[in-house]
Design an enzyme around this catalytic site. Structure first.
Site, short mmCIF file in Angstrom:
data_model
loop_
_atom_site.label_atom_id
_atom_site.label_comp_id
_atom_site.label_asym_id
_atom_site.label_seq_id
_atom_site.Cartn_x
_atom_site.Cartn_y
_atom_site.Cartn_z
N GLU A 78 0.82 -1.21 0.00
CA GLU A 78 0.00 0.00 0.00
C GLU A 78 0.86 1.26 0.00
OE1 GLU A 78 -0.61 -2.69 1.82
OE2 GLU A 78 -2.50 -3.33 0.92
N HIS A 148 -11.65 -6.32 8.08
CA HIS A 148 -12.44 -5.99 6.88
C HIS A 148 -13.69 -5.21 7.24
CE1 HIS A 148 -10.04 -9.51 5.73
NE2 HIS A 148 -10.00 -8.95 4.54
#
Ligand SMILES: *[C@@H]1O[C@H](CO)[C@@H](O)[C@H](O)[C@H]1NC(C)=O
Length: 344
Positions: A78, A148
Site C-alpha cells: 500500500e 475488513h
C-alpha cells in the site's frame, strides 16, 4: 432538502444528464471510472487486483476497454501504491489508486499524511499531487471481522491538505467520486462496502458532479438533528421514522458526505433550529469524527442547545466478528439516545 425535493433533484439531474441506467453502488463507481478513462487520456487506475475487476468488481471490464497500460495491478504494498500515485499525479497525470480494504490503508499512512497532503505546501505551490484520488472499501459488512470492517475516516480527518469523502448510495457515489477525481487536492474516497450491492438506482450514464464539502439535508424536522454518513445514514433514516411513530419526535436527517473539510454551516443551522444533535458512526467513539462535530457545534450553538450532544458510535475495541450486531450503533441505541435527549 425535502424528500419530495430530493426526488425532484434526482429527476432533475437525470433529465439534464440524459439517459440513466439501473446501477448499484459498485456499478456507479465503475461508471465514474469509465467516464474518466474515456475523457481524460492521462487517467490511470492501479491497485491490488484492479486489472481483473477488483474484489468488489468496481473496475470490471476497464482493462479490456482501455488497455493494460491504463488499468493495472500493483505489488501488494500500500505504501508503494500511494507513493506511486503521488508520483503519477505530480508528473501531470490523473492517478486513481485503489486500496483493497480501508483496513489496509495504514501502511500508506505516511505517504498520505506526510507526502500527498503536504506536497503543495512544502513546494510553495510549485508542485502538487491534487490529481490523486485514493478509493477504498469501508465500513462493516456483517461478517468482516477486525480486518475488513473498519471506518478509519477520523485518522485522515486530522490531516490538512487532503479531502475525505463517503457516499451513501449509487447516485452520490458517482457524482462525488467524479468531484474527487477533478478536485485540485488529493482525495480519499471511502466506499461503504455493505452498500455495493444493497440498492439499485437510476444513475446518469454521462458524467456529473456533486459538490464536495456540502452536507445534504435528507429530511427536515424540528426536534432533533441526526448526522451521519455512508451506511449509518440509512440507520438514521429508519431511526427518524421510529422516533416519529413511537415518540412523536420530529428528526432532521443530515448526510455529511464530506468528512474533511466538513460542512459546519448546514449542521449548525439545523442544530440552531432543533436544539438537539445526535451524531452516529461505526468507528470507535474515542477520537472519532463525532467528537469533532460535537465540539464545533457546542462552540457555535451553545445557547441553542436543549440537551447535551449525543454520540452513538462503535465501542473502543477492535471490530468484533460474531459480536458485530452488538458493536454497531444500531437503530435501538440511536432511538434510546433520542429519548434521553428529549427527556433531558
Ligand atoms: C491535474 O489535472 C488537470 C486536468 O486534467 C490539469 O489541468 C492539471 O495540470 C493537472 N495537475 C498537475 C499538477 O499536473
Amino acid at each position: 432538502m425535502h424528500l419530495s425535493d430530493m426526488f425532484f433533484f434526482l429527476a432533475f439531474i437525470c433529465e439534464c444528464l440524459g439517459p440513466t441506467q439501473k446501477m448499484n453502488l459498485f456499478q456507479s463507481v465503475t461508471s465514474a471510472l469509465d467516464n474518466t478513462l474515456a475523457s481524460d487520456p492521462t487517467a490511470v487506475i492501479f491497485g491490488e487486483d484492479v486489472a481483473f475487476g477488483g474484489v468488489f468488481r468496481c473496475t470490471v471490464g476497464l482493462r479490456d476497454k482501455y488497455g493494460k497500460d491504463r488499468v493495472f495491478n500493483t505489488p501488494l504494498c500500500e505504501q508503494g501504491i500511494v507513493g506511486f500515485g503521488i508520483g503519477v499525479a505530480v508528473a501531470g497525470a490523473t492517478a486513481i489508486a485503489e486500496i483493497q480494504f480501508a483496513d489496509y490503508i495504514y501502511p500508506a499512512f505516511d505517504q498520505i499524511v506526510n507526502e500527498a497532503a503536504k506536497y503543495r505546501y512544502r513546494s510553495g505551490n510549485l508542485f502538487d499531487c491534487g490529481n490523486l484520488t485514493i478509493r477504498a472499501p469501508w465500513g462493516c459488512v456483517g461478517h468482516g471481522s477486525l480486518y475488513h470492517s473498519q471506518s478509519p475516516e477520523a485518522f485522515f480527518a486530522h490531516c490538512p491538505g487532503i479531502k475525505v469523502v463517503i457516499p451513501r448510495g449509487p447516485v452520490q457515489a458517482k457524482g462525488l467520486l467524479l468531484s474527487c477525481i477533478s478536485d485540485k487536492n488529493p482525495c480519499i474516497f471511502f466506499e461503504p462496502k455493505i452498500l455495493y450491492r444493497a440498492a439499485v438506482e437510476q444513475v446518469p450514464v454521462e458524467p456529473y458532479t456533486i459538490p464536495l464539502s456540502q452536507a445534504e439535508v435528507l429530511q427536515e424536522g424540528s426536534d432533533v438533528t441526526l448526522v451521519a454518513w455512508g451506511t449509518q445514514i440509512h440507520v438514521m433514516r429508519e431511526v427518524a421514522n421510529m422516533a416519529q411513530e413511537k415518540l412523536g419526535v420530529s428528526c432532521e436527517v443530515i448526510d455529511l458526505q464530506t468528512i474533511l473539510p466538513w460542512d459546519t454551516e448546514t449542521v449548525c443551522k439545523s442544530v440552531v433550529k432543533t436544539g438537539r444533535l445526535l451524531i452516529s458512526h461505526e468507528a470507535p467513539i474515542t477520537g472519532g469524527f463525532a467528537a469533532e462535530i460535537s465540539s464545533t457545534v457546542q462552540e457555535e450553538c451553545f445557547l441553542n442547545l436543549e440537551a447535551p450532544i449525543s454520540r452513538v458510535c462503535g465501542y473502543d475495541t477492535p471490530f468484533p466478528h460474531i459480536f458485530e450486531p452488538f458493536y454497531i450503533p444500531d437503530k435501538w441505541k440511536c432511538l434510546e439516545a433520542i429519548k434521553r435527549m428529549i427527556n433531558y
